[in-house]
Design a protein around this motif. Structure first.
Motif, PDB file in Angstrom:
ATOM      1  N   THR A   7     114.122  93.779 -67.744  1.00  0.00           N
ATOM      2  CA  THR A   7     114.078  92.501 -66.790  1.00  0.00           C
ATOM      3  C   THR A   7     114.983  91.497 -67.092  1.00  0.00           C
ATOM      4  OG1 THR A   7     112.197  91.665 -67.991  1.00  0.00           O
ATOM      5  CG2 THR A   7     111.422  93.054 -66.318  1.00  0.00           C
ATOM      6  N   ASP A   8     115.048  90.509 -66.595  1.00  0.00           N
ATOM      7  CA  ASP A   8     115.987  89.281 -66.926  1.00  0.00           C
ATOM      8  C   ASP A   8     115.362  88.778 -68.247  1.00  0.00           C
ATOM      9  OD1 ASP A   8     117.606  89.618 -64.790  1.00  0.00           O
ATOM     10  OD2 ASP A   8     117.126  87.779 -63.799  1.00  0.00           O
ATOM     11  N   ALA A   9     114.117  88.997 -68.549  1.00  0.00           N
ATOM     12  CA  ALA A   9     113.274  88.049 -69.689  1.00  0.00           C
ATOM     13  C   ALA A   9     113.680  88.985 -70.987  1.00  0.00           C
ATOM     14  CB  ALA A   9     111.926  87.917 -69.200  1.00  0.00           C
ATOM     15  N   GLU A  10     113.490  90.200 -70.634  1.00  0.00           N
ATOM     16  CA  GLU A  10     113.663  91.123 -71.798  1.00  0.00           C
ATOM     17  C   GLU A  10     115.236  90.935 -72.072  1.00  0.00           C
ATOM     18  OE1 GLU A  10     110.499  94.682 -70.644  1.00  0.00           O
ATOM     19  OE2 GLU A  10     112.621  94.647 -69.880  1.00  0.00           O
ATOM     20  N   LEU A  11     116.281  90.960 -71.411  1.00  0.00           N
ATOM     21  CA  LEU A  11     117.554  90.853 -71.522  1.00  0.00           C
ATOM     22  C   LEU A  11     117.670  89.536 -72.385  1.00  0.00           C
ATOM     23  CD1 LEU A  11     119.662  92.471 -68.625  1.00  0.00           C
ATOM     24  CD2 LEU A  11     119.396  93.080 -71.067  1.00  0.00           C
ATOM     25  N   ASP A  12     117.020  88.405 -71.770  1.00  0.00           N
ATOM     26  CA  ASP A  12     117.330  87.158 -72.610  1.00  0.00           C
ATOM     27  C   ASP A  12     116.941  87.111 -73.860  1.00  0.00           C
ATOM     28  OD1 ASP A  12     118.316  86.158 -70.091  1.00  0.00           O
ATOM     29  OD2 ASP A  12     116.489  84.925 -69.508  1.00  0.00           O
ATOM     30  N   THR A  13     115.683  87.851 -74.046  1.00  0.00           N
ATOM     31  CA  THR A  13     115.285  87.882 -75.608  1.00  0.00           C
ATOM     32  C   THR A  13     116.210  88.533 -76.460  1.00  0.00           C
ATOM     33  OG1 THR A  13     112.963  87.825 -74.706  1.00  0.00           O
ATOM     34  CG2 THR A  13     113.243  88.673 -76.980  1.00  0.00           C
ATOM     35  N   MET A  14     116.798  89.705 -75.975  1.00  0.00           N
ATOM     36  CA  MET A  14     117.667  90.529 -76.767  1.00  0.00           C
ATOM     37  C   MET A  14     118.790  89.578 -76.962  1.00  0.00           C
ATOM     38  SD  MET A  14     120.715  92.676 -76.467  1.00  0.00           S
ATOM     39  CE  MET A  14     121.020  92.896 -74.897  1.00  0.00           C
ATOM     40  N   ILE A  15     119.501  88.890 -75.853  1.00  0.00           N
ATOM     41  CA  ILE A  15     120.837  88.383 -76.163  1.00  0.00           C
ATOM     42  C   ILE A  15     120.662  87.144 -76.981  1.00  0.00           C
ATOM     43  CG2 ILE A  15     122.135  86.540 -74.817  1.00  0.00           C
ATOM     44  CD1 ILE A  15     121.850  88.500 -72.505  1.00  0.00           C
ATOM     45  N   ARG A  16     119.452  86.564 -76.904  1.00  0.00           N
ATOM     46  CA  ARG A  16     119.031  85.229 -77.810  1.00  0.00           C
ATOM     47  C   ARG A  16     119.055  85.772 -79.311  1.00  0.00           C
ATOM     48  NH1 ARG A  16     117.327  80.343 -76.319  1.00  0.00           N
ATOM     49  NH2 ARG A  16     117.362  80.068 -73.864  1.00  0.00           N
ATOM     50  N   ALA A  17     118.365  86.934 -79.395  1.00  0.00           N
ATOM     51  CA  ALA A  17     118.090  87.474 -80.827  1.00  0.00           C
ATOM     52  C   ALA A  17     119.390  88.125 -81.335  1.00  0.00           C
ATOM     53  CB  ALA A  17     117.199  88.838 -80.669  1.00  0.00           C
ATOM     54  N   ARG A  18     120.360  88.615 -80.355  1.00  0.00           N
ATOM     55  CA  ARG A  18     121.700  88.876 -81.021  1.00  0.00           C
ATOM     56  C   ARG A  18     122.451  87.821 -81.364  1.00  0.00           C
ATOM     57  NH1 ARG A  18     124.926  91.665 -83.761  1.00  0.00           N
ATOM     58  NH2 ARG A  18     126.507  92.233 -83.133  1.00  0.00           N
ATOM     59  N   LEU A  19     122.419  86.847 -80.542  1.00  0.00           N
ATOM     60  CA  LEU A  19     123.315  85.619 -80.857  1.00  0.00           C
ATOM     61  C   LEU A  19     122.777  84.776 -81.881  1.00  0.00           C
ATOM     62  CD1 LEU A  19     124.092  84.340 -77.249  1.00  0.00           C
ATOM     63  CD2 LEU A  19     125.571  85.235 -78.846  1.00  0.00           C
ATOM     64  N   ALA A  20     121.251  84.720 -82.167  1.00  0.00           N
ATOM     65  CA  ALA A  20     120.687  84.182 -83.301  1.00  0.00           C
ATOM     66  C   ALA A  20     121.108  84.912 -84.598  1.00  0.00           C
ATOM     67  CB  ALA A  20     119.344  84.170 -83.262  1.00  0.00           C
ATOM     68  N   SER A  21     121.357  86.214 -84.552  1.00  0.00           N
ATOM     69  CA  SER A  21     121.789  86.949 -85.969  1.00  0.00           C
ATOM     70  C   SER A  21     123.242  86.569 -86.283  1.00  0.00           C
ATOM     71  CB  SER A  21     121.668  88.522 -85.486  1.00  0.00           C
ATOM     72  OG  SER A  21     122.328  88.924 -84.691  1.00  0.00           O
ATOM     73  N   LEU A  22     123.999  86.053 -85.260  1.00  0.00           N
ATOM     74  CA  LEU A  22     125.297  85.545 -85.558  1.00  0.00           C
ATOM     75  C   LEU A  22     125.230  84.188 -85.703  1.00  0.00           C
ATOM     76  CD1 LEU A  22     127.072  87.721 -82.515  1.00  0.00           C
ATOM     77  CD2 LEU A  22     127.119  88.216 -85.027  1.00  0.00           C
ATOM     78  N   GLY A  23     124.195  83.364 -85.664  1.00  0.00           N
ATOM     79  CA  GLY A  23     124.304  81.741 -86.078  1.00  0.00           C
ATOM     80  C   GLY A  23     124.361  81.183 -84.715  1.00  0.00           C
ATOM     81  N   ILE A  24     124.255  81.698 -83.610  1.00  0.00           N
ATOM     82  CA  ILE A  24     124.530  80.910 -82.373  1.00  0.00           C
ATOM     83  C   ILE A  24     123.101  80.823 -81.741  1.00  0.00           C
ATOM     84  CG2 ILE A  24     125.644  81.259 -79.892  1.00  0.00           C
ATOM     85  CD1 ILE A  24     127.505  83.111 -81.397  1.00  0.00           C
ATOM     86  N   ASP A  25     122.978  79.507 -81.473  1.00  0.00           N
ATOM     87  CA  ASP A  25     121.839  79.006 -80.736  1.00  0.00           C
ATOM     88  C   ASP A  25     122.164  78.495 -79.289  1.00  0.00           C
ATOM     89  OD1 ASP A  25     119.248  77.935 -80.201  1.00  0.00           O
ATOM     90  OD2 ASP A  25     119.368  76.222 -81.648  1.00  0.00           O
TER      91      ASP A  25
END
Length: 100
Positions: A7-25
């Motif tokens: 779902t969009d919400a699941e993808l948003d969670t994955m994208i935010r987690a991946r970006l957070a691991s790279l230091g992007i907020d």
């Protein structure tokens, strides 16, 4: 049973987690879809929509890539050459430049 697409919400969670691991907020971006008039930064919702589209389309296409398999009885030299072919890339010029 085939897996259901995320779902969009699941993808948003994955994208935010991946970006957070790279230091992007992404919370540093302005909320909504409108760009910030002062900085020109895109809105958070439009960035997430673009990244969801990228994940749904491009990542699956790249993950489905398989190296060409030589036919039975193929010359071994040709089979070795086929196994050394490069995988497709979004921006091949970036990886080609360092080889010069």
């Amino acid at each position: 049973m085939a897996p259901s697409p995320p779902t969009d919400a699941e993808l948003d969670t994955m994208i935010r987690a991946r970006l957070a691991s790279l230091g992007i907020d992404l919370d540093q971006l302005p909320p909504g879809t409108a760009a910030d008039p002062e900085t020109g930064s895109p809105g958070r919702d439009s960035v997430l929509a673009s990244l969801r589209s990228f994940v749904r389309n491009t990542v699956a296409e790249l993950a489905a890539y398989q190296l060409p398999a030589p036919a039975a009885g193929t010359d071994p030299a040709l089979a070795r050459a086929l196994s050394q072919q490069a995988a497709p890339m979004l921006y091949p010029s970036i990886s080609m430049e360092w080889r010069r």
